[in-house]
Structure formats: C-alpha cells, structure tokens
Write a protein that holds these residues in place. Structure first.
Motif, PDB file in Angstrom:
ATOM      1  N   MET A  25       0.830  -1.172   0.000  1.00  0.00           N
ATOM      2  CA  MET A  25       0.000   0.000   0.000  1.00  0.00           C
ATOM      3  C   MET A  25       0.882   1.245   0.000  1.00  0.00           C
ATOM      4  N   ARG A  26       0.558   2.207  -0.849  1.00  0.00           N
ATOM      5  CA  ARG A  26       1.328   3.450  -0.934  1.00  0.00           C
ATOM      6  C   ARG A  26       0.769   4.488   0.021  1.00  0.00           C
ATOM      7  N   PHE A  27       1.670   5.244   0.627  1.00  0.00           N
ATOM      8  CA  PHE A  27       1.288   6.322   1.519  1.00  0.00           C
ATOM      9  C   PHE A  27       1.752   7.632   0.902  1.00  0.00           C
ATOM     10  N   ASP A  28       0.811   8.378   0.311  1.00  0.00           N
ATOM     11  CA  ASP A  28       1.181   9.648  -0.302  1.00  0.00           C
ATOM     12  C   ASP A  28       1.124  10.761   0.745  1.00  0.00           C
ATOM     13  N   ALA A  29       1.569  11.939   0.336  1.00  0.00           N
ATOM     14  CA  ALA A  29       1.639  13.086   1.239  1.00  0.00           C
ATOM     15  C   ALA A  29       0.745  14.206   0.727  1.00  0.00           C
ATOM     16  N   ASP A  30       0.485  15.177   1.598  1.00  0.00           N
ATOM     17  CA  ASP A  30      -0.366  16.313   1.226  1.00  0.00           C
ATOM     18  C   ASP A  30       0.199  17.106   0.057  1.00  0.00           C
ATOM     19  N   TRP A  31       1.518  17.119  -0.101  1.00  0.00           N
ATOM     20  CA  TRP A  31       2.149  17.887  -1.172  1.00  0.00           C
ATOM     21  C   TRP A  31       2.061  17.184  -2.528  1.00  0.00           C
ATOM     22  N   MET A  32       1.601  15.955  -2.558  1.00  0.00           N
ATOM     23  CA  MET A  32       1.546  15.182  -3.798  1.00  0.00           C
ATOM     24  C   MET A  32       0.257  15.463  -4.573  1.00  0.00           C
ATOM     25  N   SER A  33       0.326  15.273  -5.889  1.00  0.00           N
ATOM     26  CA  SER A  33      -0.851  15.440  -6.746  1.00  0.00           C
ATOM     27  C   SER A  33      -1.176  14.109  -7.425  1.00  0.00           C
ATOM     28  N   ARG A  34      -2.317  14.064  -8.075  1.00  0.00           N
ATOM     29  CA  ARG A  34      -2.735  12.842  -8.769  1.00  0.00           C
ATOM     30  C   ARG A  34      -1.742  12.425  -9.844  1.00  0.00           C
ATOM     31  N   ALA A  35      -1.043  13.376 -10.426  1.00  0.00           N
ATOM     32  CA  ALA A  35      -0.098  13.073 -11.503  1.00  0.00           C
ATOM     33  C   ALA A  35       1.150  12.349 -11.009  1.00  0.00           C
ATOM     34  N   ASP A  36       1.505  12.521  -9.754  1.00  0.00           N
ATOM     35  CA  ASP A  36       2.783  12.014  -9.248  1.00  0.00           C
ATOM     36  C   ASP A  36       2.938  10.502  -9.392  1.00  0.00           C
ATOM     37  N   ASP A  37       1.934   9.750  -8.989  1.00  0.00           N
ATOM     38  CA  ASP A  37       2.024   8.292  -9.127  1.00  0.00           C
ATOM     39  C   ASP A  37       2.153   7.881 -10.588  1.00  0.00           C
ATOM     40  N   ARG A  38       1.417   8.547 -11.473  1.00  0.00           N
ATOM     41  CA  ARG A  38       1.506   8.215 -12.907  1.00  0.00           C
ATOM     42  C   ARG A  38       2.900   8.486 -13.445  1.00  0.00           C
ATOM     43  N   ILE A  39       3.485   9.606 -13.040  1.00  0.00           N
ATOM     44  CA  ILE A  39       4.843   9.952 -13.473  1.00  0.00           C
ATOM     45  C   ILE A  39       5.834   8.905 -12.973  1.00  0.00           C
ATOM     46  N   LEU A  40       5.760   8.584 -11.693  1.00  0.00           N
ATOM     47  CA  LEU A  40       6.681   7.602 -11.106  1.00  0.00           C
ATOM     48  C   LEU A  40       6.522   6.236 -11.760  1.00  0.00           C
ATOM     49  N   GLU A  41       5.289   5.811 -11.974  1.00  0.00           N
ATOM     50  CA  GLU A  41       5.040   4.514 -12.618  1.00  0.00           C
ATOM     51  C   GLU A  41       5.586   4.502 -14.041  1.00  0.00           C
ATOM     52  N   HIS A  42       5.369   5.596 -14.768  1.00  0.00           N
ATOM     53  CA  HIS A  42       5.870   5.680 -16.151  1.00  0.00           C
ATOM     54  C   HIS A  42       7.388   5.536 -16.181  1.00  0.00           C
ATOM     55  N   LEU A  43       8.078   6.289 -15.328  1.00  0.00           N
ATOM     56  CA  LEU A  43       9.537   6.245 -15.329  1.00  0.00           C
ATOM     57  C   LEU A  43      10.065   4.903 -14.841  1.00  0.00           C
ATOM     58  N   ALA A  44       9.372   4.267 -13.917  1.00  0.00           N
ATOM     59  CA  ALA A  44       9.790   2.954 -13.439  1.00  0.00           C
ATOM     60  C   ALA A  44       9.706   1.921 -14.556  1.00  0.00           C
ATOM     61  N   GLU A  45       8.725   2.061 -15.430  1.00  0.00           N
ATOM     62  CA  GLU A  45       8.551   1.098 -16.523  1.00  0.00           C
ATOM     63  C   GLU A  45       9.323   1.474 -17.783  1.00  0.00           C
ATOM     64  N   ALA A  46       9.309   2.750 -18.141  1.00  0.00           N
ATOM     65  CA  ALA A  46       9.881   3.182 -19.418  1.00  0.00           C
ATOM     66  C   ALA A  46      11.321   3.650 -19.312  1.00  0.00           C
ATOM     67  N   GLY A  47      11.772   3.981 -18.109  1.00  0.00           N
ATOM     68  CA  GLY A  47      13.109   4.531 -17.949  1.00  0.00           C
ATOM     69  C   GLY A  47      13.095   6.040 -18.091  1.00  0.00           C
ATOM     70  N   PRO A  48      14.271   6.663 -18.105  1.00  0.00           N
ATOM     71  CA  PRO A  48      14.370   8.126 -18.161  1.00  0.00           C
ATOM     72  C   PRO A  48      13.554   8.706 -19.313  1.00  0.00           C
ATOM     73  N   ASP A  49      12.923   9.866 -19.035  1.00  0.00           N
ATOM     74  CA  ASP A  49      12.051  10.464 -20.045  1.00  0.00           C
ATOM     75  C   ASP A  49      11.885  11.945 -19.763  1.00  0.00           C
ATOM     76  N   THR A  50      11.359  12.665 -20.739  1.00  0.00           N
ATOM     77  CA  THR A  50      11.094  14.093 -20.617  1.00  0.00           C
ATOM     78  C   THR A  50       9.609  14.321 -20.331  1.00  0.00           C
ATOM     79  N   PRO A  51       9.266  15.469 -19.757  1.00  0.00           N
ATOM     80  CA  PRO A  51       7.847  15.784 -19.554  1.00  0.00           C
ATOM     81  C   PRO A  51       7.048  15.752 -20.854  1.00  0.00           C
ATOM     82  N   LYS A  52       7.636  16.179 -21.956  1.00  0.00           N
ATOM     83  CA  LYS A  52       6.925  16.153 -23.238  1.00  0.00           C
ATOM     84  C   LYS A  52       6.585  14.724 -23.635  1.00  0.00           C
TER      85      LYS A  52
END
Length: 86
Positions: free
Chosen positions: A1-28
């Motif tokens: 189970m993940r424990f997020d923080a008040d400073w986090m947004s809905r996008a954060d998990d998606r970004i982290l998951e993307h980079l964990a699977e795809a490797g280094p990437d740009t915001p674009k």
C-alpha cells in the motif's frame, strides 16, 4: 500500500510509474504517453517537486528518472509523508 503526502498530486504516481517502466524520459514524452495524461507543463512542475523530495532525479536536458526512494515509494516501502524537501 502506498502512503502519499499532502504535497503530492494525482499526476505524481503516474509519473513515477511511467519512469519505473519506461526509464528516463522528458515531460513532453510523458505527456504524449497514454499512461500519464497530464499537460507537459503540469508534468514538468510535478517532476521538479518530485526531485525536491528525492523521488526523481533530473539528469539534464529536461530528462528525469526515478530514484531508489521513488521505487521504494511505488513498492509501498516508503511513506511519502516522511520525506522532507532537499
């Protein structure tokens, strides 16, 4: 189970998951992917925040990658509420 923080947004998990699977990437490239689905500007801002809290590292030229702490967060081994900005 993940424990997020008040400073986090809905996008954060998606970004982290993307980079964990795809490797280094740009915001674009993340914005163009089917996984993240947020604007490049929002992803860029969130990446900078995730770097501050040690979940991402900026490799230069707009490229970000997930850190060990970021991987541990995704695995549920790190509570983001315990992270302090650097």
């Amino acid at each position: 189970m993940r424990f997020d923080a008040d400073w986090m947004s809905r996008a954060d998990d998606r970004i982290l998951e993307h980079l964990a699977e795809a490797g280094p990437d740009t915001p674009k490239e993340m914005a163009d992917s089917d996984r993240v689905r947020f604007s490049r500007q929002h992803i860029n801002a969130r990446c900078k925040t995730l770097v501050e809290y040690g979940l991402l590292v900026h490799l230069g030229n707009g490229v970000y990658d997930i850190t060990r702490t970021g991987e541990q967060y995704l695995a549920g081994d790190v509570d983001a509420r315990d992270l302090d900005p650097e």
